[in-house]
Enzyme design. Structure first.
Site, PDB file in Angstrom:
ATOM      1  N   ARG A  44       0.882  -1.285   0.121  1.00 35.53           N
ATOM      2  CA  ARG A  44      -0.113  -0.105  -0.189  1.00 35.53           C
ATOM      3  C   ARG A  44       0.972   1.107  -0.084  1.00 35.53           C
ATOM      4  O   ARG A  44       1.996   1.131   0.208  1.00 35.53           O
ATOM      5  CB  ARG A  44      -1.039  -0.129   1.185  1.00 35.53           C
ATOM      6  CG  ARG A  44      -0.512  -0.776   2.545  1.00 35.53           C
ATOM      7  CD  ARG A  44       0.535   0.069   3.214  1.00 35.53           C
ATOM      8  NE  ARG A  44       0.332   1.370   3.474  1.00 35.53           N
ATOM      9  CZ  ARG A  44       1.106   2.512   3.627  1.00 35.53           C
ATOM     10  NH1 ARG A  44       2.367   1.820   3.759  1.00 35.53           N
ATOM     11  NH2 ARG A  44       0.796   3.615   3.577  1.00 35.53           N
ATOM     12  N   ASP A 239      -2.237  10.847  -2.568  1.00 36.45           N
ATOM     13  CA  ASP A 239      -2.618   9.898  -3.291  1.00 36.45           C
ATOM     14  C   ASP A 239      -2.863  10.333  -4.980  1.00 36.45           C
ATOM     15  O   ASP A 239      -3.143   9.602  -5.708  1.00 36.45           O
ATOM     16  CB  ASP A 239      -3.592   8.840  -2.883  1.00 36.45           C
ATOM     17  CG  ASP A 239      -3.112   8.171  -1.596  1.00 36.45           C
ATOM     18  OD1 ASP A 239      -2.777   8.498  -0.607  1.00 36.45           O
ATOM     19  OD2 ASP A 239      -2.783   6.955  -2.258  1.00 36.45           O
TER      20      ASP A 239
HETATM   21  O1  MRU Z   1      -4.348   3.371   2.265  1.00 37.82           O
HETATM   22  P1  MRU Z   1      -3.155   3.338   2.235  1.00 37.82           P
HETATM   23  O2  MRU Z   1      -2.314   2.945   3.430  1.00 37.82           O
HETATM   24  O3  MRU Z   1      -2.483   2.875   0.687  1.00 37.82           O
HETATM   25  O4  MRU Z   1      -3.035   4.981   2.350  1.00 37.82           O
HETATM   26  C1  MRU Z   1      -1.701   5.537   2.160  1.00 37.82           C
HETATM   27  C2  MRU Z   1      -1.713   7.063   2.077  1.00 37.82           C
HETATM   28  O5  MRU Z   1      -2.693   7.822   2.346  1.00 37.82           O
HETATM   29  C3  MRU Z   1      -0.286   7.622   2.006  1.00 37.82           C
HETATM   30  O6  MRU Z   1      -0.346   8.850   2.438  1.00 37.82           O
HETATM   31  C4  MRU Z   1      -0.068   8.018   0.593  1.00 37.82           C
HETATM   32  O7  MRU Z   1      -0.458   6.847  -0.280  1.00 37.82           O
HETATM   33  C5  MRU Z   1       1.293   8.702   0.302  1.00 37.82           C
HETATM   34  S1  MRU Z   1       2.425   7.385   0.137  1.00 37.82           S
HETATM   35  C6  MRU Z   1       3.890   7.786   0.228  1.00 37.82           C
END
Ligand code: MRU
Length: 349
Positions: A44, A239
């Site tokens: 993730r 994201d």
């Molecule tokens: O649901 P996730 O754990 O994939 O969410 C991750 C995030 O929101 C992070 O802050 C984002 O992907 C930035 S990663 C460098």
């Protein structure tokens, strides 16, 4: 500890659902294995998902070569990319990496499926290696910027934007690592980040492993922490960033931005250029992933915290309006006060 490893044609993913208690690598032999790992958050974080998806395309191409079939190779590969793309709809790095892979496949189409597969493997490795360099560049730009605040800093971060979310040192945590290397971090407050606790399980773990001072708080302690602990800045990842700087990040970031505004704490975003989606003018067009309701009904590792029939709303991300963001740190430099003018201007150069 690598977030992902490509070894002899197999993708090994550090299973983040097991961290911090077990360090287990998940072997992915097929694109379906990778898709499943992305869906359950075994891998993730926007950049890491992009790299994993690039390798998934290699696995898909290899399997199409072996199986043959009536559907033309590129048509079948395109359909698989669309399926992979749907695994995490908010993180645009996934879409970005899949687009890069398909462009590469089309460029070499005339050489045949076997040759395309070989080129795709080189491309995935290049995307993987580039992410390492991008993180390092971002860390330096971000540290130069935050260093201007002029003292050892007390910082707050949300979710995990670290090495575990990328192939390198991380985005927001990369900046924090570089500040720490310069002797400029006095404390990092890490939000635990309900419902899946990426802050508690991943960020606190990562920072402790690097001996960076960290204090874990629950999400509902953030406002009080900002008010009473002298937090100098908030730094988080992203994201998807729209052309006007509106930024989707882990659910809770929008709330943090409102607190930061009220308490005059600057909020910084650290994200690679591949996280920008210049095809959308503002954050209202960002698709927000909604996840399984049981994630909210349960606490860590599926232990029930609410009755199974409890109605739930579980958006995985929210959008922080650009007005609430002091600056966006990228590997190509800083966008100060991001808006519908400064973001496009940044990309013209
Ligand atoms: O649901 P996730 O754990 O994939 O969410 C991750 C995030 O929101 C992070 O802050 C984002 O992907 C930035 S990663 C460098």
């Amino acid at each position: 500890m690598d977030t992902l490893r490509w070894q002899a044609g197999t993708l090994f993913l550090l299973d983040q659902t097991k961290l911090p208690f077990e360090e287990i690598y998940l072997p992915c032999h097929s694109w379906q294995d990778v898709r499943q790992a992305i869906s359950v958050l075994a891998v993730r974080g926007a950049p890491a998902i992009g790299v994993a998806a690039a390798y998934a395309v290699v696995l898909a191409a290899r399997s199409l070569c072996q199986k043959g079939g009536d559907t033309p190779f590129l048509t079948a590969l395109e359909a698989i990319c669309q399926d992979l793309d749907a695994a995490r709809p908010t993180a645009v790095n996934l879409h970005w990496a899949l687009t890069q892979m398909m462009v590469c496949a089309r460029q070499h189409e005339a050489d045949g499926a076997e040759a395309v597969t070989a080129v795709l493997e080189e491309k995935a490795i290049a995307i993987h290696e580039a992410d390492v360099a991008i993180n390092t560049a971002m860390a330096r730009f971000g540290a130069d910027e935050l260093e201007k605040l002029g003292r050892p800093l007390t910082l707050l971060t949300h979710c995990n934007a670290g090495a575990l979310a990328t192939a390198g040192v991380g985005t927001a945590l990369g900046v924090i690592r570089e500040l720490h290397r310069r002797g400029l971090v006095s404390m990092v407050y890490a939000d635990e980040t309900r419902p899946l606790l990426q802050g508690a399980r991943l960020t606190a773990f990562e920072l402790m492993a690097d001996h960076i001072p960290v204090t874990l708080i629950t999400d509902n302690m953030a406002a009080w922490t900002l008010k009473t602990k002298g937090v100098d800045a908030i730094i988080v990842g992203a994201d998807r960033i729209a052309a006007n700087g509106d930024t989707a990040n882990k659910i809770g970031t929008y709330g943090l931005s409102l607190m930061a505004r009220e308490l005059a704490v600057p909020l910084y975003i650290a994200a690679p250029v591949s996280t920008f989606d210049l095809s959308i003018t503002d954050g209202s067009q960002i698709p927000i992933e909604e996840r399984n309701h049981d994630e909210v009904r349960s606490s860590f590792r599926g232990v029930a915290a609410a009755l199974p029939e409890t109605p739930v709303f579980n958006p995985a991300f929210d959008v922080t309006p650009h007005e609430n963001i002091r600056a966006i740190v990228t590997e190509k430099g800083i966008i100060h006060r991001p808006d519908a003018v400064s973001v496009p201007v940044f990309f013209q150069h």
